[in-house]
Write an enzyme that holds these catalytic residues in place. Structure first.
Site, PDB file in Angstrom:
ATOM      1  N   ILE A 126       0.831  -1.203   0.000  1.00 29.55           N
ATOM      2  CA  ILE A 126       0.000   0.000   0.000  1.00 29.55           C
ATOM      3  C   ILE A 126       0.865   1.252   0.000  1.00 29.55           C
ATOM      4  O   ILE A 126       2.001   1.234   0.476  1.00 29.55           O
ATOM      5  CB  ILE A 126      -0.956  -0.029   1.223  1.00 29.55           C
ATOM      6  CG1 ILE A 126      -1.916   1.168   1.220  1.00 29.55           C
ATOM      7  CG2 ILE A 126      -0.182  -0.114   2.532  1.00 29.55           C
ATOM      8  CD1 ILE A 126      -3.019   1.062   2.279  1.00 29.55           C
ATOM      9  N   CYS A 127       0.328   2.322  -0.554  1.00 30.67           N
ATOM     10  CA  CYS A 127       0.931   3.651  -0.542  1.00 30.67           C
ATOM     11  C   CYS A 127       2.236   3.689  -1.357  1.00 30.67           C
ATOM     12  O   CYS A 127       2.221   3.436  -2.560  1.00 30.67           O
ATOM     13  CB  CYS A 127       1.141   4.118   0.891  1.00 30.67           C
ATOM     14  SG  CYS A 127       1.503   5.883   1.055  1.00 30.67           S
TER      15      CYS A 127
END
Length: 213
Positions: A126-127
């Protein structure tokens, strides 16, 4: 790699809904500078859904400091679980900076991610982590993926979707802190626990949050 994720070892109740606890195993890797919610929201959701989750420090100590200065005690050091990773159903990478860079700097983790991909195991990030960790390892080549806006410049041979959460084959990516809960529910679904994900979304009032937008 086909695995039976419905071997029931425990039954418990959440918001009047029966959820089967399964033998699915996930490892969430923590490095100094990780984004708090991107690590802990998926851990919370996966555990509520019945997944056996181990948080793993890739630092020299078990206490890992988040991007916002919160000390989190990981379940284990990397060296303590490295021999178990071959049996993992899912490896999860939170984002945050310099957390994602610290994850990529760990040779053992890089090797574990490549091995997980080669044996057709699930990987999630994620991110910043999709771009900072997965892309340089070639694990996004030919796939659709998302990440925090601006980091997609590191994607090479990958179709950037800009979606909240994207799953392509055995790889799930998400775009940032605001996607942390949706990311967690998607990971449950990818582990064959769609009913648990649906029940938790309702019980945790996530559906109400979406409907009020």
């Amino acid at each position: 790699m086909e695995k039976c994720l419905y071997l029931c070892v425990e039954i418990y109740f959440y918001n009047k809904t029966i959820i089967l606890k399964t033998m699915a195993r996930a490892f969430v890797f923590l490095a100094d500078g990780f984004e708090d919610i991107e690590a802990l929201a998926p851990v919370d959701i996966l555990r509520r859904g019945g997944v056996e989750v181990t948080t793993v420090s890739v630092m020299d100590e078990q206490v890992v400091t988040s991007a916002h200065g919160v000390g989190v005690v990981a379940d284990a050091l990397f060296a303590e679980v490295s021999g178990e990773l071959a049996d993992a159903d899912l490896l999860v990478l939170p984002g945050g900076m310099p957390g994602a860079s610290n994850l990529f700097a760990h040779e053992g983790l890089r090797e574990a991610l490549v091995a997980q991909s080669e044996r057709q195991g699930r990987i999630a990030a994620i991110c910043a982590a999709p771009a900072v960790v997965l892309a340089p390892l070639g694990l996004l080549a030919g796939k659709r993926a998302t990440c925090y806006p601006g980091f997609e410049q590191a994607f090479d041979g990958c179709d950037y979707t800009a979606e909240l959460v994207t799953t392509d084959g055995l790889v799930t990516t998400a775009c940032g802190p605001g996607a942390a809960m949706a990311f967690g529910y998607e990971l449950l679904r990818q582990l064959g626990l769609a009913d648990a994900a649906d029940a938790l979304q309702e019980g945790m009032r996530y559906n109400q949050l979406k409907s009020e937008k």
